[in-house]
Scaffold this motif. Structure first.
Motif, short mmCIF file in Angstrom:
data_model
loop_
_atom_site.label_atom_id
_atom_site.label_comp_id
_atom_site.label_asym_id
_atom_site.label_seq_id
_atom_site.Cartn_x
_atom_site.Cartn_y
_atom_site.Cartn_z
N PHE A 1 -5.09 15.54 17.51
CA PHE A 1 -4.52 14.96 16.29
C PHE A 1 -5.27 13.67 16.00
O PHE A 1 -6.08 13.20 16.81
N GLN A 2 -5.00 13.09 14.83
CA GLN A 2 -5.65 11.84 14.45
C GLN A 2 -4.59 10.74 14.37
O GLN A 2 -3.52 10.94 13.79
N ARG A 3 -4.92 9.57 14.90
CA ARG A 3 -3.95 8.48 15.01
C ARG A 3 -3.69 7.77 13.68
O ARG A 3 -2.84 6.86 13.64
N TYR A 4 -4.38 8.15 12.59
CA TYR A 4 -4.11 7.48 11.32
C TYR A 4 -2.67 7.70 10.89
O TYR A 4 -2.12 6.95 10.08
N ASN A 5 -2.04 8.74 11.41
CA ASN A 5 -0.65 9.02 11.09
C ASN A 5 0.17 8.92 12.37
O ASN A 5 0.19 9.85 13.18
N PRO B 1 -14.46 11.30 21.27
CA PRO B 1 -15.54 10.54 20.64
C PRO B 1 -15.30 10.38 19.15
O PRO B 1 -14.57 11.15 18.53
N VAL B 2 -15.92 9.36 18.57
CA VAL B 2 -15.74 9.06 17.14
C VAL B 2 -16.81 9.77 16.33
O VAL B 2 -18.00 9.44 16.42
N PRO B 3 -16.43 10.78 15.51
CA PRO B 3 -17.42 11.47 14.67
C PRO B 3 -17.74 10.64 13.43
O PRO B 3 -17.06 9.66 13.11
N GLU B 4 -18.77 11.04 12.71
CA GLU B 4 -19.19 10.30 11.53
C GLU B 4 -18.45 10.71 10.27
O GLU B 4 -18.26 9.92 9.36
N SER B 5 -17.99 11.96 10.19
CA SER B 5 -17.54 12.50 8.92
C SER B 5 -16.03 12.62 8.79
O SER B 5 -15.54 13.05 7.75
N ARG B 6 -15.26 12.24 9.82
CA ARG B 6 -13.81 12.38 9.74
C ARG B 6 -13.15 11.49 10.77
O ARG B 6 -13.83 10.92 11.64
N PRO B 7 -11.82 11.32 10.68
CA PRO B 7 -11.14 10.49 11.69
C PRO B 7 -11.33 11.06 13.09
O PRO B 7 -11.40 12.28 13.27
N PRO B 8 -11.40 10.20 14.12
CA PRO B 8 -11.58 10.68 15.50
C PRO B 8 -10.34 11.41 16.00
O PRO B 8 -9.22 11.17 15.54
N ASP B 9 -10.54 12.30 16.96
CA ASP B 9 -9.44 13.06 17.55
C ASP B 9 -8.88 12.33 18.77
O ASP B 9 -9.59 11.69 19.53
N THR B 10 -7.57 12.45 18.94
CA THR B 10 -6.90 12.10 20.19
C THR B 10 -6.35 13.40 20.75
O THR B 10 -5.80 14.22 20.03
N TRP B 11 -6.50 13.60 22.07
CA TRP B 11 -6.15 14.87 22.68
C TRP B 11 -4.96 14.71 23.61
O TRP B 11 -4.90 13.77 24.41
N ILE B 12 -4.02 15.63 23.50
CA ILE B 12 -2.92 15.76 24.46
C ILE B 12 -3.16 17.04 25.25
O ILE B 12 -3.45 18.08 24.67
N THR B 13 -3.05 16.95 26.57
CA THR B 13 -3.24 18.14 27.42
C THR B 13 -2.07 18.28 28.39
O THR B 13 -1.51 17.28 28.85
N PRO C 1 0.83 -1.21 0.00
CA PRO C 1 0.00 0.00 0.00
C PRO C 1 0.86 1.26 0.00
O PRO C 1 2.05 1.23 0.29
N SER C 2 0.22 2.38 -0.32
CA SER C 2 0.90 3.67 -0.28
C SER C 2 1.13 4.07 1.18
O SER C 2 0.39 3.66 2.07
N PRO C 3 2.14 4.90 1.44
CA PRO C 3 2.37 5.38 2.81
C PRO C 3 1.26 6.32 3.23
O PRO C 3 0.47 6.79 2.40
N PRO C 4 1.15 6.64 4.52
CA PRO C 4 0.13 7.59 4.99
C PRO C 4 0.25 8.93 4.28
O PRO C 4 1.30 9.26 3.72
N PRO C 5 -0.82 9.72 4.28
CA PRO C 5 -0.85 10.97 3.51
C PRO C 5 0.29 11.93 3.81
O PRO C 5 0.73 12.66 2.92
#
Length: 388
Positions: free
Chosen positions: A341-345, A370-382, A165-169
């Protein structure tokens, strides 16, 4: 140990969960194929002891060790020696990057997957700890199910070697991905001498197996000093142009297409440029006085400040520009910070983890949103920074 001239060396990727039988099979393969076996657990136990198993922080010892072993594996393959890489390799991206690097030096690659039932796995773990504790790490039964959730089972394409497969975006090549996942990979190549540095350049531009090691890349632009320049009316057009590049970078992961005029929508940026959100702030990132990207911040609804957009041009990624720019932005507002950020990368997770560690040491947290319907879910660093 060297393969015959008519037989290309092979990189064997041992894939499986703990106690799946990977190392036993790795020993068999190494004997059968007269191959070099690289098992990081053996090295880690000798170098770091049993207390250093978990490596969840960036630049952890396990990642540094694995990066050096990958360098050794690629060098052995280049010399015609087959290698058994006994890493476990839970993610498809790890395996894809290693398959790509093997092909780039003319080696074949085989994914060797060893599945194991949960009951058998736990029985083997208990047996190891009881009879040979000096050869293993302590493991708890409560860890088994989370590990299985994280593990990505190799698919038919991986097992057959028929498709890569191709590498991540965010990455141009799988080597770009690999040098961020294993931070010591590039340093290992450089430490080995000038010929290795040239090989590193070749890996960045070659198509798998089609370009010799001596290929070279153009020099990187100067990356220091890094500065932030507040966006005022005279610089809004520059921010708008960079915003299009930013949205293009995200378009593959988000599934976004351009408008009929070729532009991408960015409501947040449009509102800032229109002056609709006076509390939002934006800076251009410069490197050696040249435009290098931008960063935007917004007030966090829970208090503090959040980075809402962050972009560095491709020519200056992995040069330290992004990390320096993030530190400068965080210094503008001491207090609580939140970054999504999104964990896909996986490279993005490592980047923001390093930024948090720079700003707050080990006093930072990471959580999944939470997991949204229209885009990858967010992971938060605080984290929270102190004035001064």
């Amino acid at each position: 140990m060297k393969e015959t001239a008519s037989q290309a060396p092979t990189l064997f990727l041992m894939v499986g969960l703990p106690a799946s039988g990977k190392t036993r099979r790795a020993r068999e393969l190494a004997a059968e194929r007269r191959a070099l076996r690289l098992t990081p657990d053996d090295w880690a136990l000798s170098l770091f002891g049993q207390e250093d198993r978990h490596q969840e922080r960036p630049d952890g010892k396990r990642w540094l060790l694995e990066g050096r072993l990958v360098v050794l594996a690629i060098e052995a393959l280049r010399l015609g020696v087959s290698v058994v890489l006994d890493f476990g390799l839970w993610s498809r991206d790890e395996r894809s990057a290693l398959r790509w690097m093997a092909a780039s030096v003319g080696a074949s690659c085989e994914v060797v997957y060893l599945p194991v039932e949960r009951e058998v796995q736990w029985s083997r773990i208990q047996h190891r700890w009881k009879h040979t504790p000096e050869q293993t790490f302590p493991m708890a039964e409560a860890e088994l199910d989370p590990w299985r959730d994280m593990f990505e089972v190799p698919d038919a394409n991986e097992l057959s070697g028929s498709f890569l497969p191709s590498p991540p975006p965010a990455d141009e090549t799988w080597f770009d991905w690999a040098q961020r996942f294993w931070p010591s990979l590039v340093q290992g190549l450089n430490d080995a001498g000038p010929n290795h540095a040239r090989r590193q350049a070749a890996l960045r531009v070659c198509e798998a197996g089609s370009v010799p090691w001596e290929a070279v890349t153009p020099p990187r632009p100067q990356s220091e000093p890094v500065a932030l320049v507040a966006v005022d009316r005279t610089r809004r057009a520059v921010l708008g142009n960079l915003g299009q590049l930013y949205r293009y970078d995200l378009s593959e992961a988000y599934g976004h297409l351009p408008n009929d005029d070729g532009s991408f929508n960015d409501r947040q940026l449009d509102r800032f440029l229109a002056g609709a959100d006076p509390q939002h702030r934006a800076w251009l990132i410069t490197a050696a006085g040249r435009t290098a990207g931008f960063v935007m911040t917004i007030p966090d609804p829970d208090g503090g400040t959040s980075i809402s957009a962050f972009f560095v041009v491709r020519a200056l990624r992995r040069t330290g520009v992004g990390r320096a720019a993030a530190a400068l932005a965080i210094a503008t507002a001491p207090g609580r910070w939140s970054i999504a950020f999104q964990r896909y990368n996986p490279g993005v997770e490592k980047f923001w983890s390093r930024v948090a560690a720079d700003a707050a040491g080990d006093r930072w947290d990471m959580r999944d949103g939470p997991v949204p319907e229209s885009r990858p879910p967010d992971t938060w660093i605080t984290f929270t920074t102190a004035p001064g």
